[in-house]
Design a protein around this motif. Structure first.
Motif, PDB file in Angstrom:
ATOM      1  N   LEU A 211      -9.174  53.956   3.263  1.00  0.00           N
ATOM      2  CA  LEU A 211      -9.965  54.806   5.238  1.00  0.00           C
ATOM      3  C   LEU A 211      -9.582  53.149   6.143  1.00  0.00           C
ATOM      4  O   LEU A 211     -10.493  53.270   6.881  1.00  0.00           O
ATOM      5  N   ALA A 212      -8.622  52.158   5.451  1.00  0.00           N
ATOM      6  CA  ALA A 212      -8.777  51.207   6.533  1.00  0.00           C
ATOM      7  C   ALA A 212      -7.957  51.629   8.025  1.00  0.00           C
ATOM      8  O   ALA A 212      -7.027  52.548   7.316  1.00  0.00           O
ATOM      9  N   ARG A 213      -7.934  51.254   8.717  1.00  0.00           N
ATOM     10  CA  ARG A 213      -6.599  51.510  10.382  1.00  0.00           C
ATOM     11  C   ARG A 213      -6.514  49.620   9.947  1.00  0.00           C
ATOM     12  O   ARG A 213      -7.194  49.488  10.615  1.00  0.00           O
ATOM     13  N   ILE A 214      -5.101  50.060  10.193  1.00  0.00           N
ATOM     14  CA  ILE A 214      -4.377  48.993  10.903  1.00  0.00           C
ATOM     15  C   ILE A 214      -3.219  49.358  12.055  1.00  0.00           C
ATOM     16  O   ILE A 214      -2.782  49.930  11.910  1.00  0.00           O
ATOM     17  N   GLY A 215      -3.850  49.062  13.189  1.00  0.00           N
ATOM     18  CA  GLY A 215      -3.011  49.100  14.620  1.00  0.00           C
ATOM     19  C   GLY A 215      -1.774  47.997  14.966  1.00  0.00           C
ATOM     20  O   GLY A 215      -0.751  48.277  13.366  1.00  0.00           O
TER      21      GLY A 215
ATOM     22  N   ALA B  90      -0.741  46.548  -1.756  1.00  0.00           N
ATOM     23  CA  ALA B  90      -1.329  47.964  -2.613  1.00  0.00           C
ATOM     24  C   ALA B  90      -1.559  48.450  -1.067  1.00  0.00           C
ATOM     25  O   ALA B  90      -2.852  47.956  -0.156  1.00  0.00           O
ATOM     26  N   VAL B  91      -1.881  49.768  -0.921  1.00  0.00           N
ATOM     27  CA  VAL B  91      -2.592  50.243   0.281  1.00  0.00           C
ATOM     28  C   VAL B  91      -3.445  51.204   0.214  1.00  0.00           C
ATOM     29  O   VAL B  91      -2.766  52.230  -0.987  1.00  0.00           O
ATOM     30  N   GLY B  92      -5.196  51.510  -0.201  1.00  0.00           N
ATOM     31  CA  GLY B  92      -5.990  52.514  -0.586  1.00  0.00           C
ATOM     32  C   GLY B  92      -5.846  53.749   0.042  1.00  0.00           C
ATOM     33  O   GLY B  92      -5.461  54.252   0.640  1.00  0.00           O
ATOM     34  N   ASN B  93      -6.241  54.686  -0.561  1.00  0.00           N
ATOM     35  CA  ASN B  93      -6.533  55.704  -0.261  1.00  0.00           C
ATOM     36  C   ASN B  93      -6.623  56.576   1.138  1.00  0.00           C
ATOM     37  O   ASN B  93      -7.864  55.576   2.059  1.00  0.00           O
ATOM     38  N   TYR B  94      -5.781  56.581   1.725  1.00  0.00           N
ATOM     39  CA  TYR B  94      -6.587  57.435   3.866  1.00  0.00           C
ATOM     40  C   TYR B  94      -6.229  56.405   3.998  1.00  0.00           C
ATOM     41  O   TYR B  94      -7.492  56.372   5.358  1.00  0.00           O
ATOM     42  N   ALA B  95      -5.693  55.362   3.942  1.00  0.00           N
ATOM     43  CA  ALA B  95      -5.712  54.548   5.452  1.00  0.00           C
ATOM     44  C   ALA B  95      -4.414  54.583   6.286  1.00  0.00           C
ATOM     45  O   ALA B  95      -3.746  55.575   5.851  1.00  0.00           O
ATOM     46  N   LEU B  96      -4.101  53.987   7.326  1.00  0.00           N
ATOM     47  CA  LEU B  96      -3.482  54.465   8.288  1.00  0.00           C
ATOM     48  C   LEU B  96      -2.677  53.395   8.772  1.00  0.00           C
ATOM     49  O   LEU B  96      -3.653  51.899   9.135  1.00  0.00           O
ATOM     50  N   ILE B  97      -1.614  53.122   8.897  1.00  0.00           N
ATOM     51  CA  ILE B  97      -0.929  52.002   9.181  1.00  0.00           C
ATOM     52  C   ILE B  97      -0.115  52.503  10.031  1.00  0.00           C
ATOM     53  O   ILE B  97       1.384  53.280   9.948  1.00  0.00           O
ATOM     54  N   TYR B  98      -0.260  51.656  11.400  1.00  0.00           N
ATOM     55  CA  TYR B  98       0.452  51.936  12.491  1.00  0.00           C
ATOM     56  C   TYR B  98       1.737  50.875  13.124  1.00  0.00           C
ATOM     57  O   TYR B  98       2.298  50.070  11.925  1.00  0.00           O
ATOM     58  N   THR B  99       2.791  51.487  13.881  1.00  0.00           N
ATOM     59  CA  THR B  99       3.702  51.094  13.943  1.00  0.00           C
ATOM     60  C   THR B  99       3.982  49.890  13.762  1.00  0.00           C
ATOM     61  O   THR B  99       3.523  49.149  14.291  1.00  0.00           O
ATOM     62  N   ASN B 100       5.546  49.234  13.143  1.00  0.00           N
ATOM     63  CA  ASN B 100       5.714  48.369  13.118  1.00  0.00           C
ATOM     64  C   ASN B 100       4.561  46.977  12.685  1.00  0.00           C
ATOM     65  O   ASN B 100       4.807  45.504  12.681  1.00  0.00           O
ATOM     66  N   SER B 101       3.929  47.466  11.645  1.00  0.00           N
ATOM     67  CA  SER B 101       2.909  46.991  10.819  1.00  0.00           C
ATOM     68  C   SER B 101       4.209  46.288   9.480  1.00  0.00           C
ATOM     69  O   SER B 101       4.486  46.590   8.981  1.00  0.00           O
ATOM     70  N   VAL B 102       2.617  44.855   8.970  1.00  0.00           N
ATOM     71  CA  VAL B 102       3.692  44.240   7.990  1.00  0.00           C
ATOM     72  C   VAL B 102       2.538  43.972   7.365  1.00  0.00           C
ATOM     73  O   VAL B 102       1.794  43.913   7.147  1.00  0.00           O
ATOM     74  N   ILE B 103       2.934  43.968   6.084  1.00  0.00           N
ATOM     75  CA  ILE B 103       1.391  44.405   4.704  1.00  0.00           C
ATOM     76  C   ILE B 103       2.347  42.904   3.893  1.00  0.00           C
ATOM     77  O   ILE B 103       3.424  43.732   3.053  1.00  0.00           O
ATOM     78  N   ARG B 104       2.089  42.354   3.983  1.00  0.00           N
ATOM     79  CA  ARG B 104       2.936  41.047   3.118  1.00  0.00           C
ATOM     80  C   ARG B 104       2.453  40.994   1.240  1.00  0.00           C
ATOM     81  O   ARG B 104       1.776  41.735   1.062  1.00  0.00           O
ATOM     82  N   THR B 105       3.447  40.574   1.036  1.00  0.00           N
ATOM     83  CA  THR B 105       3.302  40.339  -0.576  1.00  0.00           C
ATOM     84  C   THR B 105       1.893  40.058  -1.294  1.00  0.00           C
ATOM     85  O   THR B 105       1.071  39.167  -0.376  1.00  0.00           O
ATOM     86  N   GLY B 106       1.186  40.449  -2.180  1.00  0.00           N
ATOM     87  CA  GLY B 106       0.033  40.801  -2.936  1.00  0.00           C
ATOM     88  C   GLY B 106      -1.690  40.799  -2.080  1.00  0.00           C
ATOM     89  O   GLY B 106      -2.344  40.862  -2.626  1.00  0.00           O
ATOM     90  N   ALA B 107      -1.116  41.799  -0.669  1.00  0.00           N
ATOM     91  CA  ALA B 107      -1.971  42.011   0.148  1.00  0.00           C
ATOM     92  C   ALA B 107      -2.961  43.258  -0.680  1.00  0.00           C
ATOM     93  O   ALA B 107      -1.847  44.155  -0.931  1.00  0.00           O
ATOM     94  N   ILE B 108      -3.592  43.366  -0.282  1.00  0.00           N
ATOM     95  CA  ILE B 108      -4.567  44.986  -0.019  1.00  0.00           C
ATOM     96  C   ILE B 108      -4.976  45.173   0.939  1.00  0.00           C
ATOM     97  O   ILE B 108      -5.805  44.432   1.424  1.00  0.00           O
ATOM     98  N   VAL B 109      -4.651  46.557   1.076  1.00  0.00           N
ATOM     99  CA  VAL B 109      -5.868  47.000   1.833  1.00  0.00           C
ATOM    100  C   VAL B 109      -6.653  47.947   1.677  1.00  0.00           C
ATOM    101  O   VAL B 109      -6.071  49.091   0.532  1.00  0.00           O
ATOM    102  N   GLY B 110      -7.832  48.331   1.964  1.00  0.00           N
ATOM    103  CA  GLY B 110      -7.916  49.433   1.378  1.00  0.00           C
ATOM    104  C   GLY B 110      -8.851  50.612   1.703  1.00  0.00           C
ATOM    105  O   GLY B 110      -8.125  51.064   2.112  1.00  0.00           O
TER     106      GLY B 110
END
Length: 70
Positions: free
Chosen positions: A42-46, A20-40
């Motif tokens: 307004l999070a920023r993932i490089g 699950a990826v929360g509202n207004y999150a930013l996930i940059y190039t070539n990143s992986v969010i694996r099974t069952g992970a939660i990104v809150g």
């Protein structure tokens, strides 16, 4: 998989099943969010990051490039 409103998923990003990826999150190039992970909201993932299975990233998290979060 669920992706919130206003999320930006850059090229090469993967969001796996049951993640699950929360509202207004930013996930940059070539990143992986694996099974069952939660990104809150307004999070920023490089670029080139991995958020491992079943990890929860809090709202507003700021993960630097090339980081693996277990």
């Amino acid at each position: 998989m669920s992706v919130g409103n206003g999320v930006l998923l850059n090229a090469g990003t993967e969001v796996h099943c049951d993640a699950a990826v929360g509202n207004y999150a930013l996930i940059y190039t070539n990143s992986v969010i694996r099974t069952g992970a939660i990104v809150g909201n307004l999070a920023r993932i490089g670029s080139n990051c991995t958020i491992s299975n079943n990890v929860t990233m809090p709202d507003g998290a700021d993960i630097p490039d090339c980081t693996a979060v277990h």
